[in-house]
Structure formats: C-alpha cells, structure tokens
Design an enzyme around this catalytic site. Structure first.
Site, mmCIF file in Angstrom:
data_model
loop_
_atom_site.group_PDB
_atom_site.id
_atom_site.type_symbol
_atom_site.label_atom_id
_atom_site.label_comp_id
_atom_site.label_asym_id
_atom_site.label_seq_id
_atom_site.Cartn_x
_atom_site.Cartn_y
_atom_site.Cartn_z
ATOM 1 N N VAL A 184 0.865 -1.326 0.073
ATOM 2 C CA VAL A 184 -0.040 -0.067 0.052
ATOM 3 C C VAL A 184 0.917 1.149 -0.098
ATOM 4 C CG1 VAL A 184 -1.725 1.260 1.414
ATOM 5 C CG2 VAL A 184 -1.544 -1.208 1.447
ATOM 6 N N LEU A 197 5.921 4.720 1.144
ATOM 7 C CA LEU A 197 5.279 5.369 2.326
ATOM 8 C C LEU A 197 4.973 4.491 3.563
ATOM 9 C CD1 LEU A 197 2.249 7.468 0.529
ATOM 10 C CD2 LEU A 197 4.772 8.256 1.334
ATOM 11 N N GLU A 216 0.259 -0.848 -12.744
ATOM 12 C CA GLU A 216 0.907 -2.426 -12.682
ATOM 13 C C GLU A 216 1.106 -2.915 -14.086
ATOM 14 O OE1 GLU A 216 0.249 -4.819 -9.792
ATOM 15 O OE2 GLU A 216 0.421 -2.915 -8.972
ATOM 16 N N LYS A 220 -5.947 -2.760 -1.813
ATOM 17 C CA LYS A 220 -4.850 -1.842 -0.847
ATOM 18 C C LYS A 220 -5.972 -1.864 0.125
ATOM 19 C CE LYS A 220 -1.886 0.112 -4.201
ATOM 20 N NZ LYS A 220 -1.568 1.188 -4.888
ATOM 21 N N GLY A 264 5.778 4.147 -8.233
ATOM 22 C CA GLY A 264 7.296 4.166 -8.920
ATOM 23 C C GLY A 264 8.341 3.273 -8.367
#
Ligand code: ADP
Ligand code: ASP
Ligand code: MG
Length: 812
Positions: free
Chosen positions: A606, A610, A664, A679, A794
C-alpha cells in the site's frame, strides 16, 4: 626451561618445519621440543592398518605414500652429505612398520596393541628427522624417545599415565643439560615396555607432562591458528583469538570440541600453575592465547562457543524406570565396560527417561550392549528398547562467569529458534560453566555463526538476502543496497549480503554474498531458474537471518511464502496477491510468521515506500482503534487523472502512465479499481477486520466494454472508443470546480472504492503526480485524522519501501 610443542600442521611440510626451526632457534634455551607426526600421517597409518586388517592389498600403497612423505622431507631439509645416515635409520624403521602391517594383513586383524605400535611410527619418524635437521642447521639438539620417559598402563589407544613414575624419569633425564631436546609426542610405554599412545591429539598432553615434571616456566603449543578462538575459525569467519582464558574455560572449550587443545593437557600444568600459550607457527608475531589461573580478566561471561560433531543420542525410557534406583548406574556401567564415553547427559525430573550423547561411531555397539543389559526389563515391557538417533552434534557456550548472569540460555535458545535450528536436548553443566544443546549436524555451521553473532558481534548482524525479481523494482533495490551497504554496517550494525537473485529464467547464488556491481552478468551466466529449485537452494544454504524478497506480481511466487516462513526465512514482498487473497491465506501467513519467528513484511503493498502499514500497525499495537479510513491509494490513477485535462484523449494518458512505470504491468488492474480494492482490503485486515474482496463495493468508472476487454491491446482500443465518456466525466467535475480522484473508504467494517468529484479545500484536492494520501480516523485521532501523504508509486520509492522492510526485519 620452556616446552614447545609443534602440532601436525606445524610439521606437515619441509617449509613448515623450517618455520619451527626459526622459532626454536630464537627461543632462549634450554628447551624441550615435542612434535607430532607430520600432518596427516597418523590418519594414513590408521588407514594402512585398517586396510591390512581387512586384507586389502591397498595397504602397501598407503605405506609407500607414508615412506615418500618422510623421504621427501629429509631430502628437502638435510644437506645431501648428511642424508644417508638419516635415510638409513628411517628406512630401518619403515621396514619394521612394513613387517607389522604384513602381519596384520596375513592374520586379517589388528589388536589395539598392534595398532599403537604401528601408529607410533608417525611421531617416532617425525621427531627423529626434525632433531637431525635441527642439528644439521647448526642447533645443539638431541633426540630422546618419549617411551623411555612416559610410563602408562596398558590401555592401548588411550593409555593412562603414571604421573609419579613419569615425573621421576623426566627429571632424571633432564638433569643432563642440553640446549634443545626433541621428543616425539603422543607415544609412551607400559610398564612392560610395550608401546602405548595417549589418544588422538595426545602430543599436547605429552608436552604438558614434560612441562609439569620440569616445572617449566611456560608450555607453548604451536599450531596453525593464532590461539584459542571464540569459535572454530575454520567455521566461523568472524571468530577472534581469546587473549587470556582460565584453565577451566579452556578445558571446557576443548572438551566440547575446540580441537586446538587436547583436553587432558590442562590438568598437569594446572596443578603446578604453569601457563599454556597457544601460538601460530605461521604467524609467530601474533600474541596467541594465554591460558592461566587468572585467565578471565573482567569476569567476561561467554568466552567461547564450541561443538562436538558426530553425536548420537541414546534414549532409555519406560515406566519401569520411575523411582527404581540404580538404572542410571547400570546404564553408565554398561557403556563404560565397552569403553564408550558419555559426552552429554540429561534426565527428565520424572525419571521416566535418560538421554545420553555419545560419539556416533559407537552408536551400534551402544545400542546392542544396552539392549542386552536391560533384556529382562525390556521383555517385561518395563523399559523400551533403546532409541538411537544419529546425525547430531553438540554445541556449547562456555564461560566461567555464566552462572552469575541470567538470560544467557534464553538468548542462546531464542537465537537458535529464530534461525530454525531445532534443539533435540539441552544440558547445563553443574559447574554452570557451559550450556550445551544437541542439534542436527547440518545446522552446526548456522548455529555457531548465529550464536557467535549474538554473543560476540552484538554490533554486527548479517542479513542474507535472496531476491526473486530483478526488473524495475528489483534492480533499483540492488542499486540502493549497493550504495548503502557500508553506511548500514557502520551505523546500524547491519551487514546486508545478497546471496541469491533470480528472474523467471535464471538464478545465481553465492554463499559468501555476490558482487552487486556485476549482478546482471552473474545472473545471465546463472543456472536455469524455477520457483522450486530456488526455494530448495535457499533452504539448503541454511544461512542465518535469511530473507526472501518477492519483487514480482506473480501469483505462483506469492503462493510460495508459506514454505519460506516454515524454514524461519523472513518474507518481504511488494506483491499484493498473497495479502489480498482469501482471508485465510493472509491470516495463515501471519500466523506462520509468528510461529516461526520470521518477519512477514509487505509495507509496499500500500502506497509503495510510504509508511502506511507500519503506522497502522503501530496504532493498533499501541491500543488505538481504527474508526475509518479515507484514502487515495492509486498512484497510477492519481497520475492519470492529474494529467488528464480532456485535451489529449484518455487512453494516451493511460499509455503514458504505463510507460513511466506508474501502473501495474497490466493497467486493467489499476483502472478497474482492483488494485485499490486490494489495498483497502489489506488496510482493513491490518485494522483487524476479516474482510474478503467481494465485501468491497466497487463503483467502477469504466464502461462495461472496457472492463471486459480480454487483453491489454483491446483494452486500449475500448478506452479510445469511449473517449467521450471520459471527457464527460472530466467536464462535469471541472464545471463544479472539482477534481476527479479515485477514493477508497473504510467505515464501520465496510469498504468501498470509486471515482469521486473532490471540491476545492478538501484534503485530497491538491494531490499531485502519483501522490497517495491516507487519513486514519481513530479513537485517538477522532477529529483531526492522522495523515500519511507522499509519492505512492514508482520503482524507486517501492524499492526504498522494501529496503525499509529489510531494515525492519534486521531489528526483529
Ligand atoms: P595441531 O596439528 O597443531 O595439533 P589441530 O588440528 O589439532 O592442530 O588443532 C588446530 C585446529 O583446531 C585449528 O586449525 C582449528 O580448525 C581447530 N579449532 C577448533 N576449535 C577451535 C577454537 N575454538 N580455536 C582455535 N582453533 C580451533
Ligand atoms: N599424531 C597424533 C594425532 O594425529 C597426535 C597429535 O598430533 O597430537 O592424533
Ligand atoms: Mg592437535
């Protein structure tokens, strides 16, 4: 007076023997030099004897090899003019040896007595040759046969020394002074003058007997390593020499396998307080280890780790043992009568079973003898026939001060447990100077290394990494690791090693850690890869702190996690398939991670790098409760809707996103909403809700024909055909001054995803690029949510998220 003992490795070659000469000549005299057989010769003598006894004519070849080794040595060491006398004597001795071997061959057996006689030639020849060489090199040296000085009983193969008589003879002989006396180690004689030996490795003991009798100032044991190490340096690369150690600790370490010193060596010198110094013939400037009375300065706890290979575990159990006195006595006597020594004992307090560790070689004899001895009880069903388990080893932590410290055994067993080393039995010596455990032989290397790391290298922890998938994310991860390796080692004490890499075609392994700079070439030259053989290889390498990393989006790879976790191998993945599979699959992987103490980390499932899952976990673990979640979780959809201004057609923006690596591999997974569903599902599960995919409402924005496109190419065609539909969505929103965002919600146990028009001023309105945002509303963050925001897609940030999981796993 000093006693210098040179082991087999220190006299294995002419060059090594020259090194001993340099050491002896620089030692102020008088000195007694005790030598072993040339390295490997004792083994060859035993092989020759065993071949002869089984009437294998091959014994002759072994004898010839033995002869050649000695003659070569003489030719390299002694000037030609002096060789013939030495060669003559050596040949005479070898003739005697040949006659003995021939005798064994003819009658088809050897006796312990004959064996001792044959084996003694190893030390007899080496000491004679070395004494002659020393003389020829100008040293004032004489030769003395130790059989004339050391008297033993006639327990051939491991005779017991008559200390008083021996001391007398030694003192008497050394009354006549000489600068250098060379003596054979290992051999002695019984009172009747029969040749005996002191047990394998026994030259150390011979030297100790001379040192004690002569009250030498020091006993120097010269070998091929620079002292007694914290663990066997041939197995544990990080081991280091111990500067000072007490007699008791050294005895315990050697008793538990530190071959560098033969255990009986210590007793004679301990009695008279003579220090032993262990030094390296090939690095004479190194300080080595000093074994003496005050040998544990500072009262350090764990001083060394050793192991005894090839142990069998004998278990005697049965209801007839409870409360019956004398069973253990009978068991011990039975074994001692056939000459089997017991290395390890544990008995359950219920007295229901006794478990003994013995050398594997004795297992069949022990089983037979004990079953016979308890024949009556076994026939009555009171005791079960002996259970014998082979293929085991003992590892032991040793230290005088261990008894004063709690938690050492806890640390020992948890370290082993974390590395999936199964412990078969445990014993703690009454002296509390050692804690030992019986483990599988195959696990010895891993166990020694992980214990060494835990007790001696607290600052450095080695992580052994196996990477599946070296595409966009994998290759960047490798690059990040390469750049950061040094810093991590110096700041966090984490030593990251890439041991295996694979893509769908090839795989490459290097147990010592591969050269990251060349990973691509190495992989190209690697073996063909498939999931099963990759797993088997990781398992076989059996390295501590192993980590499997999945950088693929592949379902088959995802289904292999359980197998890794069961081997206590950590799993780190950016592949969402496992965690968004059926709830049971997700839950069972989490359970396996707990059971096998192996981290299962998927932060990058997810929001890429982060810290979303980690934050959520910390909230939940600290007792907070998640009330609702609002989030924009698709970096790809965000990128698409941020760039789509209804100027260029929609499908082109999607194509651009795919090309730039924001989607994806299959963009349908993003645009259909499936990726976001996965997610929010994972976030819901991590919040403690057992949701399934079908419980999530998907308010799709794609027209049905786009949804149903059978492949990526026709999907793009359908998007193009519906350009107007997307234009309309955009225009309707912008007329209301809103922006389109694909939003995931979780509220009261229910989850939904879909495209929404977001008005100005909303937390989501200014999200740019591929940013993600998550708002956690919890009991503690009721009004103002806890917000995590930043680039959420990314390859670079995903790789850094995996990297963070690697570090988390290192601190596990
Ligand atoms: P020598 O021929 O000199 O008697 P050994 O082979 O008997 O030598 O003993 C030296 C060997 O002991 C080393 O090469 C090493 O492999 C082994 N060893 C095992 N444990 C230890 C330890 N804790 N410290 C040093 N050496 C050890
Ligand atoms: N040569 C004997 C052995 O190999 C004794 C020794 O080296 O200490 O066991
Ligand atoms: Mg030795």
């Amino acid at each position: 007076m000093k006693i210098l003992k040179f082991g087999g490795t220190s006299v294995a070659t002419a060059e090594a023997i020259r090194a001993t000469q340099a050491i002896v000549s620089s030692t102020p005299g008088p000195v007694a030099v005790v030598v072993s057989a040339l390295g490997g010769i004792t083994d060859l003598l035993l092989e020759m004897a065993s071949k002869a006894a089984s009437q294998d004519p091959g014994y002759v070849q072994v004898l010839q090899d033995i002869e050649k080794r000695h003659l070569d040595c003489i030719r390299q060491l002694i000037p030609p003019s002096e060789q013939s006398a030495v060669i003559g004597k050596v040949k005479t001795d070898l003739n005697v040896l040949e006659t003995l071997a021939e005798g064994a061959f003819l009658i088809g057996e050897t006796t312990p007595k004959l064996l001792d006689k044959m084996v003694s030639f190893g030390e007899l020849l080496s000491s004679f040759i070395i004494a002659a060489y020393y003389r020829s090199s100008g040293l004032d040296s004489r030769f003395k046969d130790s059989r004339e000085l050391i008297t033993t009983d006639d327990a051939f193969g491991g005779a017991r020394v008559q200390r008083d008589k021996t001391a007398k003879s030694v003192i008497e002989y050394f009354k006549e002074p000489s600068l250098i006396t060379v003596l054979p180690g290992f051999i002695a004689a019984s009172e009747n003058g029969e040749t005996t030996t002191l047990g394998r490795g026994g030259s150390d003991y011979s030297a100790a007997l001379f040192a004690a009798a002569l009250l030498a100032e020091e006993l120097e044991i010269w070998t091929d390593v620079s002292g007694m190490y914290t663990a066997n340096p041939k197995i544990v690369k990080q081991a280091r020499p111990i500067k000072d150690i007490s007699y008791e600790e050294a005895m315990e370490l050697s008793h538990f396998g530190a071959k560098v010193l033969y255990p009986p060596t210590i007793q004679p010198v301990l009695e008279v307080g003579i220090p032993i110094v262990i030094r390296n013939t090939f690095e004479p400037e190194a300080a080595g280890t000093r074994i003496h009375q005050e040998g544990n300065p500072g009262g350090r706890t764990v001083r060394g780790i050793s192991h005894v290979p090839d142990i069998a575990l004998l278990t005697l159990e049965g209801p007839g043992m409870i409360g019956v006195p004398g069973i253990s006595k009978r068991l011990f006597e039975t074994l001692s009568q056939v000459g089997i020594s017991i290395v390890f004992i544990t008995q359950a307090s219920s007295e229901h079973s006794i478990c003994l560790g013995i050398a594997s070689a004795y297992a069949p004899l022990a089983e037979k003898t004990v079953n016979e001895a308890f024949d009556f009880e076994i026939s009555k069903g009171k005791i079960k026939p002996v259970a014998m388990e082979s293929g085991l080893a003992i590892i032991a932590l040793v230290g005088d001060q261990m008894k004063q410290h709690q938690g050492l055994s806890g640390k020992m067993f948890s370290t082993l447990g974390k590395n999936n080393v199964n412990i078969r039995a445990i014993a703690q010596g009454a002296s509390e100077r050692n804690i030992s455990a019986v483990i599988r032989k195959e696990d010895v290397k891993k166990a020694l290394n992980s214990l060494h790391e835990a007790f001696f290298e607290a600052r450095v922890k080695q992580l052994n990494i196996f990477i599946m998938g070296v595409g966009n994310v994998g290759s960047r991860l490798l690059e990040q690791i390469r750049k950061q390796q040094k810093v991590l080692k110096s700041t966090l004490g984490l030593h990251l090693r890439i041991v295996g890499i694979a893509n769908s075609k090839r795989m490459h392994f290097d147990a010592h850690g591969l050269d990251i700079e060349n990973w691509s070439d190495l992989l190209q030259q690697g073996e063909t890869s498939d999931l099963k053989s990759f797993f088997e290889k990781v398992k076989k390498l059996n390295l501590r702190n192993s980590i499997f990393i999945d950088n693929t989006a592949n379902a088959a790879v995802a289904s292999s996690y359980g197998a890794y976790l069961k081997e206590s191998i950590a799993v780190i993945t950016c592949n969402k398939i496992a965690c968004s599979d059926r709830y049971n699959t997700y839950a069972s992987l989490k359970q396996l991670s707990r059971t096998y103490a192996a981290p299962f980390l998927f932060e990058t499932n997810v929001g890429a790098g982060l810290p979303i899952i980690d934050t959520l976990k910390n909230l939940v673990l600290s007792g907070d409760r998640i009330l609702k979640i609002r989030a924009v979780l698709s970096g790809s959809l965000n990128f698409i809707f941020n760039n789509y201004r209804a100027e260029a057609p929609f499908h082109e923006v999607v194509q651009q996103a795919q090309q730039e690596g924001y989607t994806e591999p299959d963009p349908r997974i993003d645009l259909s909403g499936v990726d976001v569903m996965r997610k929010i599902l994972i976030l819901a599960r991590e919040s403690g809700h057992a949701l399934e995919m079908e419980d999530i409402t998907n308010n799709a924005f794609l027209p049905p024909s786009c949804q149903e496109a059978s492949d990526v190419a026709s999907f793009y065609k359908e998007l193009q055909a519906h350009s107007e539909h997307f234009e309309k969505l955009y225009k309707e929103a912008s007329e209301k001054s809103c922006r389109l965002k694909y939003v995931a919600k979780f509220d009261q146990g229910k989850a939904a995803v879909g495209l929404e028009e977001i008005p100005e001023g909303h937390d989501f309105y200014h999200l740019s690029g591929s940013d993600n945002i998550v708002l956690f509303y919890t009991e503690r963050y009721r009004e103002q949510p806890l917000i995590v925001k930043g680039a959420g897609a990314g390859a670079e940030v995903t790789a850094s998220g995996i990297f963070a999981d690697i570090i988390r796993s290192g601190n596990f």
